[in-house]
Design a protein around this motif. Structure first.
Motif, PDB file in Angstrom:
ATOM      1  N   GLN A  41       4.505 -95.809 -11.516  1.00 25.64           N
ATOM      2  CA  GLN A  41       4.801 -96.288  -9.864  1.00 25.64           C
ATOM      3  C   GLN A  41       6.856 -95.699 -10.127  1.00 25.64           C
ATOM      4  O   GLN A  41       7.198 -96.006 -11.192  1.00 25.64           O
ATOM      5  CB  GLN A  41       4.563 -97.688  -9.821  1.00 25.64           C
ATOM      6  N   THR A  42       7.243 -95.035  -8.746  1.00 24.45           N
ATOM      7  CA  THR A  42       8.098 -94.664  -9.347  1.00 24.45           C
ATOM      8  C   THR A  42       9.442 -95.877  -9.428  1.00 24.45           C
ATOM      9  O   THR A  42      10.196 -95.705  -9.402  1.00 24.45           O
ATOM     10  CB  THR A  42       8.769 -93.921  -7.062  1.00 24.45           C
ATOM     11  N   ASP A  69      11.515 -87.449  -5.569  1.00 16.12           N
ATOM     12  CA  ASP A  69      11.397 -89.289  -5.164  1.00 16.12           C
ATOM     13  C   ASP A  69      10.516 -90.054  -4.288  1.00 16.12           C
ATOM     14  O   ASP A  69      10.471 -91.209  -4.043  1.00 16.12           O
ATOM     15  CB  ASP A  69      12.905 -89.646  -5.709  1.00 16.12           C
ATOM     16  N   ASN A  70       9.829 -88.962  -3.401  1.00 11.79           N
ATOM     17  CA  ASN A  70       9.846 -89.663  -1.885  1.00 11.79           C
ATOM     18  C   ASN A  70       8.332 -89.257  -2.248  1.00 11.79           C
ATOM     19  O   ASN A  70       8.140 -88.574  -0.799  1.00 11.79           O
ATOM     20  CB  ASN A  70      11.366 -89.367  -0.866  1.00 11.79           C
ATOM     21  N   TYR A 257      -0.940 -96.777  -7.910  1.00  9.86           N
ATOM     22  CA  TYR A 257      -0.237 -97.673  -8.238  1.00  9.86           C
ATOM     23  C   TYR A 257      -0.649 -98.552  -9.206  1.00  9.86           C
ATOM     24  O   TYR A 257      -1.876 -98.499  -9.506  1.00  9.86           O
ATOM     25  CB  TYR A 257       0.083 -98.542  -7.009  1.00  9.86           C
ATOM     26  N   GLY A 258      -0.133 -99.268  -9.780  1.00 13.08           N
ATOM     27  CA  GLY A 258      -0.399-100.018 -11.432  1.00 13.08           C
ATOM     28  C   GLY A 258      -0.401-101.626 -10.441  1.00 13.08           C
ATOM     29  O   GLY A 258      -0.844-102.416 -11.478  1.00 13.08           O
ATOM     30  N   ILE A 259       0.731-102.095 -10.358  1.00 11.92           N
ATOM     31  CA  ILE A 259       0.591-103.241  -9.408  1.00 11.92           C
ATOM     32  C   ILE A 259       0.367-103.489  -8.129  1.00 11.92           C
ATOM     33  O   ILE A 259       0.797-103.357  -7.314  1.00 11.92           O
ATOM     34  CB  ILE A 259       2.496-103.441  -9.517  1.00 11.92           C
ATOM     35  N   SER A 260      -0.744-104.156  -8.019  1.00 11.63           N
ATOM     36  CA  SER A 260      -1.176-104.325  -6.592  1.00 11.63           C
ATOM     37  C   SER A 260      -0.801-105.597  -5.951  1.00 11.63           C
ATOM     38  O   SER A 260       0.544-107.180  -6.560  1.00 11.63           O
ATOM     39  CB  SER A 260      -2.369-105.102  -6.642  1.00 11.63           C
ATOM     40  N   SER A 261      -0.729-105.890  -4.821  1.00  9.72           N
ATOM     41  CA  SER A 261      -0.115-107.026  -3.671  1.00  9.72           C
ATOM     42  C   SER A 261      -0.151-108.483  -4.514  1.00  9.72           C
ATOM     43  O   SER A 261       0.178-108.730  -3.641  1.00  9.72           O
ATOM     44  CB  SER A 261      -0.221-106.593  -2.462  1.00  9.72           C
ATOM     45  N   TYR A 279       5.683-103.590   5.122  1.00 10.74           N
ATOM     46  CA  TYR A 279       7.358-102.353   4.442  1.00 10.74           C
ATOM     47  C   TYR A 279       7.503-101.378   3.358  1.00 10.74           C
ATOM     48  O   TYR A 279       7.121-100.761   2.560  1.00 10.74           O
ATOM     49  CB  TYR A 279       8.547-102.113   5.770  1.00 10.74           C
ATOM     50  N   ASP A 280       7.768-103.003   2.377  1.00 14.84           N
ATOM     51  CA  ASP A 280       8.092-102.521   0.865  1.00 14.84           C
ATOM     52  C   ASP A 280       7.189-102.000  -0.205  1.00 14.84           C
ATOM     53  O   ASP A 280       6.654-101.464  -0.385  1.00 14.84           O
ATOM     54  CB  ASP A 280       8.620-103.817   0.541  1.00 14.84           C
ATOM     55  N   GLU A 281       6.202-102.869   0.814  1.00 13.79           N
ATOM     56  CA  GLU A 281       4.392-102.570  -0.080  1.00 13.79           C
ATOM     57  C   GLU A 281       4.145-100.927   0.402  1.00 13.79           C
ATOM     58  O   GLU A 281       3.907-100.806  -0.216  1.00 13.79           O
ATOM     59  CB  GLU A 281       3.261-103.178   0.311  1.00 13.79           C
ATOM     60  N   VAL A 282       4.604-100.541   1.321  1.00 16.53           N
ATOM     61  CA  VAL A 282       4.083 -99.005   1.731  1.00 16.53           C
ATOM     62  C   VAL A 282       5.474 -98.188   0.283  1.00 16.53           C
ATOM     63  O   VAL A 282       4.838 -97.671  -0.095  1.00 16.53           O
ATOM     64  CB  VAL A 282       4.319 -98.900   2.990  1.00 16.53           C
ATOM     65  N   LYS A 283       6.645 -98.566   0.334  1.00 13.29           N
ATOM     66  CA  LYS A 283       7.228 -98.090  -0.162  1.00 13.29           C
ATOM     67  C   LYS A 283       6.535 -97.734  -2.187  1.00 13.29           C
ATOM     68  O   LYS A 283       7.471 -96.966  -2.800  1.00 13.29           O
ATOM     69  CB  LYS A 283       8.832 -98.550  -0.208  1.00 13.29           C
ATOM     70  N   LEU A 284       5.991 -98.668  -2.545  1.00 18.51           N
ATOM     71  CA  LEU A 284       5.725 -99.158  -3.713  1.00 18.51           C
ATOM     72  C   LEU A 284       5.030 -98.324  -4.503  1.00 18.51           C
ATOM     73  O   LEU A 284       3.705 -97.968  -4.950  1.00 18.51           O
ATOM     74  CB  LEU A 284       5.569-100.844  -3.834  1.00 18.51           C
ATOM     75  N   GLN A 285       4.534 -97.772  -2.822  1.00 24.42           N
ATOM     76  CA  GLN A 285       3.235 -96.724  -2.868  1.00 24.42           C
ATOM     77  C   GLN A 285       3.113 -95.773  -3.214  1.00 24.42           C
ATOM     78  O   GLN A 285       2.968 -94.615  -3.748  1.00 24.42           O
ATOM     79  CB  GLN A 285       2.145 -96.424  -1.806  1.00 24.42           C
ATOM     80  N   ARG A 286       5.054 -95.600  -3.322  1.00 30.73           N
ATOM     81  CA  ARG A 286       5.701 -93.679  -4.351  1.00 30.73           C
ATOM     82  C   ARG A 286       5.254 -93.673  -6.139  1.00 30.73           C
ATOM     83  O   ARG A 286       4.978 -94.592  -6.742  1.00 30.73           O
ATOM     84  CB  ARG A 286       6.766 -93.597  -4.009  1.00 30.73           C
ATOM     85  N   VAL A 287       4.254 -92.398  -6.341  1.00 26.50           N
ATOM     86  CA  VAL A 287       4.619 -92.197  -7.751  1.00 26.50           C
ATOM     87  C   VAL A 287       5.429 -91.270  -7.558  1.00 26.50           C
ATOM     88  O   VAL A 287       5.657 -90.541  -7.021  1.00 26.50           O
ATOM     89  CB  VAL A 287       3.443 -92.010  -7.725  1.00 26.50           C
ATOM     90  N   PRO A 288       5.357 -91.003  -8.786  1.00 33.16           N
ATOM     91  CA  PRO A 288       6.771 -90.095  -9.570  1.00 33.16           C
ATOM     92  C   PRO A 288       5.694 -88.936  -9.711  1.00 33.16           C
ATOM     93  O   PRO A 288       5.410 -88.411 -10.483  1.00 33.16           O
ATOM     94  CB  PRO A 288       7.267 -90.226 -10.883  1.00 33.16           C
ATOM     95  N   MET A 289       6.168 -87.210  -9.522  1.00 32.46           N
ATOM     96  CA  MET A 289       5.854 -86.713  -8.839  1.00 32.46           C
ATOM     97  C   MET A 289       7.123 -85.234  -9.745  1.00 32.46           C
ATOM     98  O   MET A 289       8.314 -84.835  -9.372  1.00 32.46           O
ATOM     99  CB  MET A 289       5.543 -85.812  -7.603  1.00 32.46           C
TER     100      MET A 289
END
Ligand code: GP9
Ligand code: MN
Length: 414
Positions: A41-42, A69-70, A257-261, A279-289
């Motif tokens: 995860q990002t 990064d987004n 993601y690896g870490i769930s809510s 809102y934060d949870e959505v942002k945590l769905q970012r993964v590095p590319m």
């Protein structure tokens, strides 16, 4: 409705009107080495724990690459396989099942098929798990892979296993040996495994201390992330030693993601926040590319809103393949002319300006809850797109579409 209506929608709302110029054809004649980095995860990127970088290699490698990064994962129940489905087809995964299981016999206009036809690239998968996991052995035929190097292609015993199976360091080591023998240029997909839930790491292999919270899962997550980071560094070094590196383009992406809510309290503690909001949870769905082009100097971080749906059009452009008539729901990552939202399978949507989550509309920049109507347009379009994508898969509609001509292939359709 039918495939003609979907084609029209895609033409009006998705297809880029101006041909992307950036990087067009840069990958031609080069090998493409894609690495699916399990559960990365990002939020780990450039982050520290106990004063140490958690994934120092990725942090450094991205500086020499295009780093998004987004960028969001968009997977559903099919997890890793959904990510593969998104990447190869630029279609959405299904809402209630894994397409790899339920629609493995469909006709797809997948990346491996297109690059075979246009450029005579063969595509391979490397993953040290049983071939039938996620029904891969069946689905890979439909997607056009030449060969799947599964667990049978790797030599190891129990002492080489961490968590789910063969450790990532031996995995990349043996994969380099297999890759060496391929005819170039090739397309290869590697799927790592050590950094997989529940993130177990033998004490003596760990090179960073655990986090300290009530979540054993999050505490361990950093150790397996570090291990996989080391494996990736070793892989790049080995590619260089074997002389494969210079002729290749290397892409790394977190699959989901690896870490769930479920671990939100511990996550808030780690991030130093009071709580994790929807809102934060959505942002945590970012993964590095990361797109790494050896010898290419124009690198840097790109913060364009983007997701896994964008991989296929990006690869096709880098390979110099023009496919104006393809039906895809993503855009080239390097294009200026992109759709302005990324849809998830669970109803959440990230837009350039707004985020829709848990029945609320948030302003993307501030995280403030605002009037729901702001999210209406993006919600309608996302729903429309998801429905169209589902229609294609449920109805196996590509049987009726002529990708060369961009028209219906069979008049009796629908
Ligand atoms: C299994 C591996 C992990 O082969 O890809 O799958 P996941 O549980 O992440 O979907
Ligand atoms: Mn996975």
């Amino acid at each position: 409705s039918g495939i003609d209506e979907i084609d029209e929608y895609v033409n009006e709302n998705v297809r880029e009107k101006e041909a992307p110029v950036d990087l067009t054809g840069i990958a031609e004649d080069r090998n493409i080495i894609y690495i699916a980095v399990e559960s990365m995860q990002t939020f780990l990127v450039d982050e520290t724990l106990h004063g140490e970088e958690i994934i120092p290699f990725i942090n450094e490698f991205k500086e020499d690459s295009y780093y998004f990064d987004n960028f969001y994962h968009q997977t559903g129940l099919g997890k890793t396989s959904d990510h593969e489905f998104l990447l190869d087809n630029s279609l959405y995964p299904l809402p209630n099942s894994a397409a790899f299981f339920t629609h493995a016999q469909n006709e797809y206009n997948s990346l491996p098929k297109i690059i075979k036809e246009e450029l005579d690239y063969n595509s391979y998968v490397f993953h040290a798990n049983n071939e039938s996991f996620w029904n891969r052995n069946v689905m890979y035929d439909s997607l056009g892979y030449e060969e799947f190097f599964d667990v049978e292609s790797y030599e190891f015993d129990e002492s080489d296993e961490i968590g789910w199976g063969l450790n990532d360091k031996d995995f990349v080591d043996q994969t380099v040996d297999l890759i060496k023998d391929l005819d170039e240029p090739f397309y290869s997909k590697m799927i790592t495994l050590t950094h997989h839930f529940p993130f177990e790491m033998p004490e003596e292999e760990a090179t960073i201390d655990q986090f300290d919270s009530d979540s054993v899962t999050l505490n361990q997550y950093f150790q397996t992330a570090r291990y996989t980071d080391e494996a990736l560094e070793q892989f790049i070094d080995q590619l260089k030693e074997e002389g494969i590196y210079e002729d290749s383009i290397i892409i790394m992406m977190g699959d989901h993601y690896g870490i769930s809510s479920y671990h939100n309290d511990a996550m808030a503690q780690f991030l130093g926040e009071d709580e994790i909001t929807p809102y934060d949870e959505v942002k945590l769905q970012r993964v590095p590319m990361i797109v790494h082009i050896p010898g290419h100097e124009d690198t840097g971080t790109i913060s364009t809103l983007s997701g896994q749906i964008d991989y296929k059009p990006t690869m096709l452009n880098m390979l110099g393949i023009e496919n104006q008539n393809d039906i895809m729901f993503g855009n080239d990552l390097f294009s200026q002319d992109r759709k302005d939202f990324i849809a998830f399978r669970d109803g959440r949507i990230v837009g350039e300006d707004y985020i829709y989550a848990s029945g609320n509309c948030y302003e993307n920049s501030s995280g403030e809850i605002i009037e729901e109507a702001h999210c209406d347009t993006m919600r309608e379009q996302a729903e429309q797109e998801l429905n169209y994508s589902d229609e294609i898969i449920y109805g196996d509609l590509f049987r009726f579409y002529d990708f060369e001509q961009g028209e219906i292939a069979d008049e009796n359709e629908s």
